[in-house]
Design a protein around this motif. Structure first.
Motif, short mmCIF file in Angstrom:
data_model
loop_
_atom_site.label_atom_id
_atom_site.label_comp_id
_atom_site.label_asym_id
_atom_site.label_seq_id
_atom_site.Cartn_x
_atom_site.Cartn_y
_atom_site.Cartn_z
N ARG A 1 2.32 -8.60 10.54
CA ARG A 1 1.60 -9.52 9.66
C ARG A 1 1.44 -10.90 10.29
O ARG A 1 0.50 -11.63 10.02
CB ARG A 1 2.32 -9.67 8.32
CG ARG A 1 1.86 -8.64 7.32
CD ARG A 1 2.86 -8.52 6.20
NE ARG A 1 4.04 -7.78 6.65
CZ ARG A 1 4.99 -7.35 5.83
NH1 ARG A 1 4.91 -7.60 4.56
NH2 ARG A 1 6.01 -6.66 6.30
N TYR B 1 -1.66 -11.23 12.25
CA TYR B 1 -2.79 -11.55 11.39
C TYR B 1 -2.87 -13.05 11.11
O TYR B 1 -3.94 -13.66 11.18
CB TYR B 1 -2.65 -10.77 10.09
CG TYR B 1 -3.79 -10.99 9.13
CD1 TYR B 1 -4.96 -10.26 9.24
CD2 TYR B 1 -3.70 -11.95 8.14
CE1 TYR B 1 -6.01 -10.47 8.38
CE2 TYR B 1 -4.74 -12.17 7.26
CZ TYR B 1 -5.90 -11.42 7.38
OH TYR B 1 -6.94 -11.63 6.53
N SER B 2 -1.70 -13.66 10.80
CA SER B 2 -1.67 -15.10 10.49
C SER B 2 -2.17 -15.92 11.66
O SER B 2 -2.93 -16.87 11.49
CB SER B 2 -0.25 -15.54 10.12
OG SER B 2 0.20 -14.82 9.01
N TYR C 1 -6.18 -5.52 11.88
CA TYR C 1 -5.48 -4.28 11.55
C TYR C 1 -6.34 -3.07 11.88
O TYR C 1 -7.56 -3.12 11.79
CB TYR C 1 -5.14 -4.27 10.06
CG TYR C 1 -4.14 -5.31 9.66
CD1 TYR C 1 -2.96 -5.48 10.38
CD2 TYR C 1 -4.36 -6.12 8.57
CE1 TYR C 1 -2.03 -6.43 10.01
CE2 TYR C 1 -3.43 -7.07 8.19
CZ TYR C 1 -2.27 -7.23 8.91
OH TYR C 1 -1.36 -8.16 8.54
N GLU D 1 -6.37 -1.19 7.14
CA GLU D 1 -7.26 -2.05 6.34
C GLU D 1 -7.67 -1.32 5.06
O GLU D 1 -7.70 -1.91 3.98
CB GLU D 1 -8.54 -2.36 7.12
CG GLU D 1 -8.35 -3.21 8.35
CD GLU D 1 -8.78 -4.66 8.12
OE1 GLU D 1 -8.90 -5.09 6.96
OE2 GLU D 1 -8.96 -5.36 9.14
N ILE E 1 -4.80 -1.34 2.63
CA ILE E 1 -4.63 -2.68 2.06
C ILE E 1 -5.70 -2.93 1.00
O ILE E 1 -5.42 -3.42 -0.09
CB ILE E 1 -4.67 -3.77 3.17
CG1 ILE E 1 -3.46 -3.62 4.10
CG2 ILE E 1 -4.70 -5.17 2.56
CD1 ILE E 1 -3.48 -4.57 5.29
N ASP E 2 -6.95 -2.56 1.33
CA ASP E 2 -8.04 -2.75 0.37
C ASP E 2 -7.78 -1.99 -0.94
O ASP E 2 -8.05 -2.49 -2.02
CB ASP E 2 -9.37 -2.27 0.97
CG ASP E 2 -9.87 -3.23 2.03
OD1 ASP E 2 -9.30 -4.34 2.13
OD2 ASP E 2 -10.80 -2.87 2.77
N PHE F 1 -4.15 -10.24 -1.94
CA PHE F 1 -4.19 -9.74 -0.57
C PHE F 1 -2.81 -9.68 0.07
O PHE F 1 -2.46 -8.70 0.73
CB PHE F 1 -5.14 -10.60 0.26
CG PHE F 1 -5.21 -10.13 1.69
CD1 PHE F 1 -5.90 -8.97 2.01
CD2 PHE F 1 -4.55 -10.81 2.69
CE1 PHE F 1 -5.94 -8.51 3.33
CE2 PHE F 1 -4.58 -10.36 4.01
CZ PHE F 1 -5.28 -9.21 4.32
N LYS F 2 -1.99 -10.71 -0.14
CA LYS F 2 -0.67 -10.74 0.50
C LYS F 2 0.24 -9.62 -0.03
O LYS F 2 0.94 -8.97 0.73
CB LYS F 2 0.03 -12.09 0.28
CG LYS F 2 -0.68 -13.23 0.97
CD LYS F 2 0.27 -13.99 1.88
CE LYS F 2 -0.56 -14.95 2.71
NZ LYS F 2 0.16 -15.48 3.84
N GLN G 1 -0.94 -6.34 1.40
CA GLN G 1 -0.41 -6.19 2.77
C GLN G 1 1.01 -5.67 2.74
O GLN G 1 1.37 -4.74 3.46
CB GLN G 1 -0.38 -7.57 3.44
CG GLN G 1 -1.54 -7.89 4.33
CD GLN G 1 -1.23 -9.17 5.12
OE1 GLN G 1 -1.02 -9.14 6.31
NE2 GLN G 1 -1.19 -10.28 4.45
N ARG G 2 1.85 -6.32 1.91
CA ARG G 2 3.26 -5.96 1.86
C ARG G 2 3.43 -4.51 1.41
O ARG G 2 4.22 -3.76 1.98
CB ARG G 2 3.99 -6.90 0.89
CG ARG G 2 5.48 -6.96 1.07
CD ARG G 2 6.10 -7.85 0.04
NE ARG G 2 5.80 -7.37 -1.30
CZ ARG G 2 5.36 -8.10 -2.31
NH1 ARG G 2 5.18 -9.39 -2.15
NH2 ARG G 2 5.11 -7.57 -3.48
N PHE H 1 2.28 -2.08 4.20
CA PHE H 1 3.28 -1.99 5.27
C PHE H 1 4.49 -1.18 4.80
O PHE H 1 5.08 -0.43 5.58
CB PHE H 1 3.72 -3.39 5.72
CG PHE H 1 2.82 -3.95 6.77
CD1 PHE H 1 3.04 -3.68 8.12
CD2 PHE H 1 1.74 -4.75 6.42
CE1 PHE H 1 2.20 -4.20 9.08
CE2 PHE H 1 0.89 -5.27 7.38
CZ PHE H 1 1.12 -5.00 8.72
#
Lengths: 199, 199
Positions: free
Chosen positions: A90, A93-94, B4, B9, B12-13, B23-24, B27-28, B31
């Motif tokens: 991650r 990404y940042s 990604y 991706e 995540i979407d 979004f964050k 992501q978490r 993962f």
């Protein structure tokens, strides 16, 4: 209480097992999935299976990829002489979001943390040493978090890489842009003072 | 930015499309799914498909079920002469948690809300009228939320059911147990005063 049908309970339990999702959120998510058109629910299920099956680590930088190399390692325009070392995918990404960094990455997949029983051998450190030993690298930027574990990891790796004669640098620490001195903690202010630059 | 891999991706979407997941968080969660053993990721995917496929509405009370009738309608020990009307299946869970209610439910799947273009015909109101018309019912408890839309819906249904001569009651509104008068809003205090009972 068993109010919900078993299949729904099972789905709520799955969602509740995700990090940061409590029972109420899990309920809300499960009900949302039930309300999806069947095609979309299938897409969701196959997104989970697809990601879990196709994604593995890039053999060079250890970032996640579904190809042979990750997108960044496979891009010849990226400078292979600078490696930015991060704890987690991650973080790549940042940093990419800034559009400032043109080098490559190395993902450690964690930081040294004796309390969590994570030692150097649990991280992708030997792969980093191999990359540096190959001779192409001129600078390694340690971009682990500026907390105790991140600092420890950065210093440990810096010491390991010293014999290879590469520059090992660290991200600057200080008051965040848009931040307020009044609310900055002492450690951050100390770092900001230590790292002051001429204007 | 496309950092990604595509499969990640996509996952995540999917997570980001769930209600209340930004979004964050997405992501978490994605993962986390990647870090699951493959068997567990498969279980997650099949929980989604299983719930979506096997769950439908109970033909009597319109609650969710994977059997012919829901667990409550199928239970002969539950009193069929009292129906508690709720807006949502989750509300059934909340009321069941009290272990106080021995009657049956009716789930409307929403409330009348002109702003959201939800009218009486979009709810399971005709099914409720049919149940009451069958003659077995003595009391209908309106347990929609004590907000404008919930009140409107309760009053609309009460008027519809009046010709059948059943008692239509409403959940009491007032200061929550353990609450503090100082922080109660005016509407709640007004309700608490109106609904005062002798001790």
């Amino acid at each position: 209480m068993n109010v919900y049908p078993a299949a729904l309970e099972a789905l709520i339990d799955r969602f509740a097992s995700l990090p940061g999702i409590g029972f109420k959120s899990a309920q809300r998510l499960a009900f949302h999935v039930l309300s999806l058109p069947e095609g979309e629910a299938e897409d969701f299920a196959s997104a989970i299976l697809g990601a879990r099956k196709s994604i593995h680590f890039c053999p060079v930088c250890q970032n996640l990829t579904d190809g042979e190399l990750c997108r960044i390692c496979a891009n010849p325009a990226r400078d292979a002489s600078v490696i930015c070392v991060v704890a987690d995918s991650r973080d790549v990404y940042s940093i990419e979001r800034t559009r400032e960094f043109q080098g490559r990455y190395h993902v450690l997949h964690g930081v040294i943390s004796p309390l969590a029983h994570v030692g150097p051998d649990d991280l992708r450190i030997s792969e980093l040493v191999d990359r540096v030993a190959s001779g192409e690298v001129k600078e390694v930027i340690m971009a682990t978090n500026p907390d105790t574990e991140g600092e420890t990891t950065a210093k440990y790796i810096a010491r390991l890489l010293k014999p290879f004669g590469v520059a090992v640098t660290r991200l600057a620490s200080g008051v965040p842009v848009g931040g307020n001195l009044e609310f900055a903690d002492d450690a951050t202010l100390t770092r900001a003072l230590e790292g002051r630059t001429e204007i």
